[in-house]
Design a protein around this motif. Sequence first.
Motif, PDB file in Angstrom:
ATOM      1  N   SER A 156       0.938  -1.439   0.216  1.00 19.92           N
ATOM      2  CA  SER A 156       0.023   0.088  -0.099  1.00 19.92           C
ATOM      3  C   SER A 156       0.908   1.284   0.070  1.00 19.92           C
ATOM      4  O   SER A 156       0.286   2.245  -0.349  1.00 19.92           O
ATOM      5  CB  SER A 156      -1.103  -0.075   1.385  1.00 19.92           C
ATOM      6  OG  SER A 156      -0.185  -0.085   2.517  1.00 19.92           O
ATOM      7  N   SER A 157       1.821   1.209   0.850  1.00 24.79           N
ATOM      8  CA  SER A 157       2.762   2.380   0.780  1.00 24.79           C
ATOM      9  C   SER A 157       3.744   2.485  -0.410  1.00 24.79           C
ATOM     10  O   SER A 157       4.608   3.575  -0.528  1.00 24.79           O
ATOM     11  CB  SER A 157       3.757   2.497   1.924  1.00 24.79           C
ATOM     12  OG  SER A 157       4.543   1.641   1.951  1.00 24.79           O
ATOM     13  N   SER A 162      -0.814   6.124  -3.704  1.00 25.06           N
ATOM     14  CA  SER A 162      -0.434   6.554  -2.112  1.00 25.06           C
ATOM     15  C   SER A 162       0.696   7.597  -2.288  1.00 25.06           C
ATOM     16  O   SER A 162       1.112   8.022  -1.233  1.00 25.06           O
ATOM     17  CB  SER A 162      -0.271   5.518  -1.039  1.00 25.06           C
ATOM     18  OG  SER A 162       0.970   4.827  -1.573  1.00 25.06           O
ATOM     19  N   THR A 165       0.655  10.799  -0.368  1.00 24.69           N
ATOM     20  CA  THR A 165       0.897  10.594   1.074  1.00 24.69           C
ATOM     21  C   THR A 165       2.266  10.297   1.621  1.00 24.69           C
ATOM     22  O   THR A 165       2.612  10.800   2.576  1.00 24.69           O
ATOM     23  CB  THR A 165      -0.385   9.717   1.926  1.00 24.69           C
ATOM     24  OG1 THR A 165      -1.497  10.132   1.610  1.00 24.69           O
ATOM     25  CG2 THR A 165      -0.185   9.596   3.387  1.00 24.69           C
ATOM     26  N   THR A 166       2.735   9.416   0.862  1.00 21.51           N
ATOM     27  CA  THR A 166       3.946   8.605   1.237  1.00 21.51           C
ATOM     28  C   THR A 166       5.120   9.578   1.084  1.00 21.51           C
ATOM     29  O   THR A 166       6.119   9.353   1.439  1.00 21.51           O
ATOM     30  CB  THR A 166       4.076   7.367   0.740  1.00 21.51           C
ATOM     31  OG1 THR A 166       4.100   7.443  -0.764  1.00 21.51           O
ATOM     32  CG2 THR A 166       2.791   6.539   1.071  1.00 21.51           C
ATOM     33  N   ARG A 168       6.596   9.211  -1.599  1.00 17.16           N
ATOM     34  CA  ARG A 168       7.943   8.021  -2.295  1.00 17.16           C
ATOM     35  C   ARG A 168       8.041   8.511  -3.687  1.00 17.16           C
ATOM     36  O   ARG A 168       7.170   8.842  -4.332  1.00 17.16           O
ATOM     37  CB  ARG A 168       7.691   6.715  -2.243  1.00 17.16           C
ATOM     38  CG  ARG A 168       7.459   6.061  -0.554  1.00 17.16           C
ATOM     39  CD  ARG A 168       7.376   4.708  -0.807  1.00 17.16           C
ATOM     40  NE  ARG A 168       6.973   4.013   0.527  1.00 17.16           N
ATOM     41  CZ  ARG A 168       7.791   3.710   1.600  1.00 17.16           C
ATOM     42  NH1 ARG A 168       8.929   3.856   1.317  1.00 17.16           N
ATOM     43  NH2 ARG A 168       7.368   2.953   2.677  1.00 17.16           N
ATOM     44  N   CYS A 181       2.492   4.635   8.105  1.00 18.70           N
ATOM     45  CA  CYS A 181       2.634   3.442   6.939  1.00 18.70           C
ATOM     46  C   CYS A 181       3.921   3.201   6.239  1.00 18.70           C
ATOM     47  O   CYS A 181       4.272   2.350   5.804  1.00 18.70           O
ATOM     48  CB  CYS A 181       1.354   3.501   6.021  1.00 18.70           C
ATOM     49  SG  CYS A 181       1.431   4.987   4.990  1.00 18.70           S
ATOM     50  N   VAL A 182       4.565   4.621   6.001  1.00 19.45           N
ATOM     51  CA  VAL A 182       5.717   4.638   5.224  1.00 19.45           C
ATOM     52  C   VAL A 182       6.874   4.090   6.044  1.00 19.45           C
ATOM     53  O   VAL A 182       7.695   3.097   5.741  1.00 19.45           O
ATOM     54  CB  VAL A 182       6.072   6.014   5.027  1.00 19.45           C
ATOM     55  CG1 VAL A 182       7.410   6.330   4.316  1.00 19.45           C
ATOM     56  CG2 VAL A 182       5.213   6.835   4.071  1.00 19.45           C
ATOM     57  N   GLY A 185       6.366   0.327   6.383  1.00 20.06           N
ATOM     58  CA  GLY A 185       6.854  -0.309   4.959  1.00 20.06           C
ATOM     59  C   GLY A 185       8.046  -0.448   4.833  1.00 20.06           C
ATOM     60  O   GLY A 185       8.737  -1.375   4.095  1.00 20.06           O
TER      61      GLY A 185
END
Length: 357
Positions: A156-157, A162, A165-166, A168, A181-182, A185
């Motif tokens: 998910s991350s 995403s 939000t992340t 990345r 969550c990051v 992950g």
Amino acid sequence: LSSKAHISSPSLAMGKPTSHRVPRRAALVAGAGSKSVPKGLSEPDSVPETVPGKHRRETMAGLRMLKAPKVLAVLAALVFSLPGLSWAPTQHAEFFSGKMEVTLAEIQEGRTCAAYDVEYDPHYMNILSPEGYVHAIYQVLRLERGSSMTLAPVCSSWVWVSRGTTKRSAYNVLGDTSVRCVSEGNCMAARCALLCFLALARGIWVVMEQPRGSLLEHHPAMQLLFKLCQFWRESIKMGDFAAPSQKDTWLYSSQPFIEQIYDFKPATLPQRQSVQLVEKYVDSKGINRVKGSRFLKGSQAYTRQFGRALARLRTRHQSEVKAAAAAFLCKAAGGKQRAPRKLSSDFQSWIKSADLN
């Protein structure tokens, strides 16, 4: 994990003292679909509770051969020293197994398996908890050489949906670590890479699954894994294996024959309504956004057809994998059929120099 109760309570397969069997409830929750526990998931009547010396030596020699992170030698030695564990060998381990479709397919092929997922036990099968990770290492260590392991880290991350939000990207793969969550992950990716090193040290065929476009492969630990060990990436569509959506997927395999998985594609596919995994919307500021649909989480589960394809592909190449594992471990032991009982001085220093921090 020093007591039998700690390791035996959550274990779905082969990770228990000799007097315990797999709980029926656990098998049903995992999707066995029967009131009886599948034969491949139950404990034999007589199992070894001490690590065979050859098994231990082969593992350490394999880690050194791969030039794996030295901390793995320490972790393996610590798990090998835990009392009261069953060391009866298993032939397949599935991490993040969900409905256990690969595990059940492996059982149908006549192999003993271990299934591991946080849904079965939120503590001892949580790869992010210390106890859960020790349990994961244990399940990898007890695999017999030349067997197989599949894993599907939470994606998910790592996917594009995403990214807002992340934060990345290929240039900032670790993302915004202040987001839970990051950071989780990142930890999961590193721990999965170490599990892969441990499995490859036993000559085990490793298959890791991610959605196409996932940035997981860019994580530093994964980059180290791919630098030191050869992997092949195969692109497939889960819709070709009876999934309700096409879902482009990457399979990372330590063996090149992963490209033959379409040889076991089902001849006919059930009629299913196609679903959308992503929805577009406009936020309150008039900016176009995307979000996962209500079908996205359900798409993580493998279909029975995909599990069977992987298991049958392994059956086709089982002797080949076992021969390659035997050759690798023989070379790791210095070209001898049996590793020496005494570790050389440089090997001892290699273990002692492992940095636990």
